[in-house]
Design a protein around this motif. Structure first.
Motif, PDB file in Angstrom:
ATOM      1  N   LEU A   1     -20.811 -22.086 -45.935  1.00 26.16           N
ATOM      2  CA  LEU A   1     -19.903 -21.294 -45.225  1.00 26.16           C
ATOM      3  C   LEU A   1     -19.497 -20.001 -45.808  1.00 26.16           C
ATOM      4  O   LEU A   1     -19.313 -20.046 -47.037  1.00 26.16           O
ATOM      5  CB  LEU A   1     -18.748 -22.568 -45.342  1.00 26.16           C
ATOM      6  N   HIS A   2     -19.374 -19.040 -44.648  1.00 28.14           N
ATOM      7  CA  HIS A   2     -18.848 -17.834 -45.182  1.00 28.14           C
ATOM      8  C   HIS A   2     -18.279 -17.149 -44.059  1.00 28.14           C
ATOM      9  O   HIS A   2     -18.497 -17.717 -42.783  1.00 28.14           O
ATOM     10  CB  HIS A   2     -20.002 -16.895 -45.649  1.00 28.14           C
ATOM     11  N   SER A   3     -17.564 -15.920 -44.032  1.00 29.43           N
ATOM     12  CA  SER A   3     -17.400 -15.074 -42.831  1.00 29.43           C
ATOM     13  C   SER A   3     -17.800 -13.370 -43.110  1.00 29.43           C
ATOM     14  O   SER A   3     -17.777 -13.024 -44.434  1.00 29.43           O
ATOM     15  CB  SER A   3     -15.940 -15.207 -42.759  1.00 29.43           C
ATOM     16  N   HIS A   4     -17.719 -12.918 -42.120  1.00 34.03           N
ATOM     17  CA  HIS A   4     -17.897 -11.689 -42.369  1.00 34.03           C
ATOM     18  C   HIS A   4     -17.248 -10.607 -41.026  1.00 34.03           C
ATOM     19  O   HIS A   4     -17.382 -11.575 -39.891  1.00 34.03           O
ATOM     20  CB  HIS A   4     -19.372 -11.205 -42.652  1.00 34.03           C
ATOM     21  N   PRO A   5     -17.113  -9.325 -41.114  1.00 31.75           N
ATOM     22  CA  PRO A   5     -16.517  -8.733 -40.018  1.00 31.75           C
ATOM     23  C   PRO A   5     -17.486  -8.512 -38.789  1.00 31.75           C
ATOM     24  O   PRO A   5     -17.060  -7.863 -37.874  1.00 31.75           O
ATOM     25  CB  PRO A   5     -15.996  -7.689 -40.745  1.00 31.75           C
ATOM     26  N   HIS A   6     -18.726  -8.948 -38.880  1.00 35.18           N
ATOM     27  CA  HIS A   6     -19.582  -8.589 -37.848  1.00 35.18           C
ATOM     28  C   HIS A   6     -19.791  -9.769 -36.920  1.00 35.18           C
ATOM     29  O   HIS A   6     -19.616 -10.859 -37.125  1.00 35.18           O
ATOM     30  CB  HIS A   6     -21.181  -8.643 -38.579  1.00 35.18           C
ATOM     31  N   GLU A   7     -20.308  -9.418 -35.514  1.00 30.31           N
ATOM     32  CA  GLU A   7     -20.397 -10.200 -34.728  1.00 30.31           C
ATOM     33  C   GLU A   7     -21.867 -10.696 -34.767  1.00 30.31           C
ATOM     34  O   GLU A   7     -22.533 -10.047 -35.400  1.00 30.31           O
ATOM     35  CB  GLU A   7     -20.201  -9.711 -33.027  1.00 30.31           C
ATOM     36  N   GLN A   8     -22.277 -12.123 -34.727  1.00 29.62           N
ATOM     37  CA  GLN A   8     -23.367 -12.516 -34.992  1.00 29.62           C
ATOM     38  C   GLN A   8     -23.858 -13.532 -33.869  1.00 29.62           C
ATOM     39  O   GLN A   8     -23.078 -14.330 -33.372  1.00 29.62           O
ATOM     40  CB  GLN A   8     -23.512 -13.131 -36.028  1.00 29.62           C
ATOM     41  N   ILE A   9     -25.133 -13.563 -33.427  1.00 27.27           N
ATOM     42  CA  ILE A   9     -25.826 -14.426 -32.560  1.00 27.27           C
ATOM     43  C   ILE A   9     -27.145 -14.979 -33.275  1.00 27.27           C
ATOM     44  O   ILE A   9     -27.780 -14.145 -33.948  1.00 27.27           O
ATOM     45  CB  ILE A   9     -26.099 -13.899 -31.224  1.00 27.27           C
ATOM     46  N   SER A  10     -27.192 -16.248 -33.385  1.00 24.79           N
ATOM     47  CA  SER A  10     -28.344 -16.721 -33.938  1.00 24.79           C
ATOM     48  C   SER A  10     -29.176 -17.590 -33.123  1.00 24.79           C
ATOM     49  O   SER A  10     -28.657 -18.388 -32.014  1.00 24.79           O
ATOM     50  CB  SER A  10     -28.064 -17.854 -35.099  1.00 24.79           C
ATOM     51  N   TYR A  11     -30.764 -17.274 -32.769  1.00 19.78           N
ATOM     52  CA  TYR A  11     -31.421 -17.917 -31.679  1.00 19.78           C
ATOM     53  C   TYR A  11     -32.441 -18.442 -32.579  1.00 19.78           C
ATOM     54  O   TYR A  11     -32.931 -18.160 -33.351  1.00 19.78           O
ATOM     55  CB  TYR A  11     -32.295 -16.726 -30.855  1.00 19.78           C
ATOM     56  N   ILE A  12     -32.524 -19.903 -32.409  1.00 18.83           N
ATOM     57  CA  ILE A  12     -33.493 -20.832 -32.957  1.00 18.83           C
ATOM     58  C   ILE A  12     -34.742 -20.893 -32.078  1.00 18.83           C
ATOM     59  O   ILE A  12     -35.002 -21.091 -31.158  1.00 18.83           O
ATOM     60  CB  ILE A  12     -32.983 -22.075 -32.711  1.00 18.83           C
ATOM     61  N   ILE A  13     -35.752 -20.243 -33.156  1.00 25.66           N
ATOM     62  CA  ILE A  13     -37.191 -20.173 -32.578  1.00 25.66           C
ATOM     63  C   ILE A  13     -37.651 -21.660 -32.743  1.00 25.66           C
ATOM     64  O   ILE A  13     -38.466 -22.216 -31.947  1.00 25.66           O
ATOM     65  CB  ILE A  13     -37.755 -19.314 -33.299  1.00 25.66           C
ATOM     66  N   SER A  14     -37.392 -22.240 -33.907  1.00 21.44           N
ATOM     67  CA  SER A  14     -38.141 -23.550 -34.223  1.00 21.44           C
ATOM     68  C   SER A  14     -37.077 -24.240 -35.354  1.00 21.44           C
ATOM     69  O   SER A  14     -36.336 -23.699 -35.825  1.00 21.44           O
ATOM     70  CB  SER A  14     -39.549 -23.411 -34.753  1.00 21.44           C
ATOM     71  N   GLY A  15     -37.499 -25.482 -35.245  1.00 20.76           N
ATOM     72  CA  GLY A  15     -36.710 -26.503 -36.127  1.00 20.76           C
ATOM     73  C   GLY A  15     -35.418 -27.081 -35.483  1.00 20.76           C
ATOM     74  O   GLY A  15     -35.141 -26.943 -34.420  1.00 20.76           O
ATOM     75  N   LYS A  16     -34.395 -27.575 -36.385  1.00 18.37           N
ATOM     76  CA  LYS A  16     -33.363 -28.251 -35.914  1.00 18.37           C
ATOM     77  C   LYS A  16     -32.208 -27.884 -36.977  1.00 18.37           C
ATOM     78  O   LYS A  16     -32.269 -28.045 -38.248  1.00 18.37           O
ATOM     79  CB  LYS A  16     -33.737 -29.485 -35.653  1.00 18.37           C
ATOM     80  N   PHE A  17     -31.099 -27.423 -36.636  1.00 24.13           N
ATOM     81  CA  PHE A  17     -30.044 -26.771 -37.595  1.00 24.13           C
ATOM     82  C   PHE A  17     -28.607 -27.568 -36.977  1.00 24.13           C
ATOM     83  O   PHE A  17     -28.369 -27.826 -35.769  1.00 24.13           O
ATOM     84  CB  PHE A  17     -29.821 -25.245 -37.438  1.00 24.13           C
ATOM     85  N   GLU A  18     -27.798 -27.876 -38.202  1.00 21.94           N
ATOM     86  CA  GLU A  18     -26.345 -28.131 -37.695  1.00 21.94           C
ATOM     87  C   GLU A  18     -25.418 -26.921 -38.293  1.00 21.94           C
ATOM     88  O   GLU A  18     -25.531 -26.702 -39.389  1.00 21.94           O
ATOM     89  CB  GLU A  18     -26.053 -29.568 -38.480  1.00 21.94           C
ATOM     90  N   PHE A  19     -25.019 -26.320 -37.402  1.00 18.84           N
ATOM     91  CA  PHE A  19     -24.035 -25.067 -37.563  1.00 18.84           C
ATOM     92  C   PHE A  19     -22.486 -25.716 -37.655  1.00 18.84           C
ATOM     93  O   PHE A  19     -22.290 -26.620 -36.766  1.00 18.84           O
ATOM     94  CB  PHE A  19     -24.232 -24.132 -36.618  1.00 18.84           C
TER      95      PHE A  19
END
Length: 112
Positions: A48-66
């Motif tokens: 867990l963290h934060s930053h001043p940037h906007e971010q988009i994550s596109y999942i190519i493969s696998g499975k994640f819990e955000f």
């Protein structure tokens, strides 16, 4: 004004560690935009963290819990998550995978 780079070659951007079980490769960037490729081993954690940037994550493969702003989302190949500036977020890799992270502006800390 600095010279703009229009082509970025994979062979010139080695992958480096981005946490235990995670590697990151900066694919392309300018002052206003950055794209990174991340490889996660199963069970790897993006703390867990934060930053001043906007971010988009596109999942190519696998499975994640955000976890984004205290809400959990389980995503897999073809899914996308958005993180607004300064929101607390992190991820756990449930199945080995690869994602693209897009930031605006660029993450200067990733270029050191």
């Amino acid at each position: 004004m600095s010279e703009v780079q229009n082509a970025f070659y994979g062979k010139d951007s080695p992958a480096g560690p981005a946490g235990e079980g995670v590697t990151r490769k900066v694919l392309a960037h300018s002052e206003n935009l950055m794209v990174c490729e991340l490889h996660f081993n199963k069970g790897a954690i993006g703390a867990l963290h934060s930053h001043p940037h906007e971010q988009i994550s596109y999942i190519i493969s696998g499975k994640f819990e955000f976890t984004i702003g205290g809400v959990k989302y389980v995503v897999s190949a073809g899914d996308t998550v958005y993180k607004q500036p300064n929101i607390v977020h992190g991820a756990v890799c449930l199945e080995e995978g690869v994602m693209l992270d897009i930031f605006t502006p660029e993450r200067k800390d990733f270029l050191k």
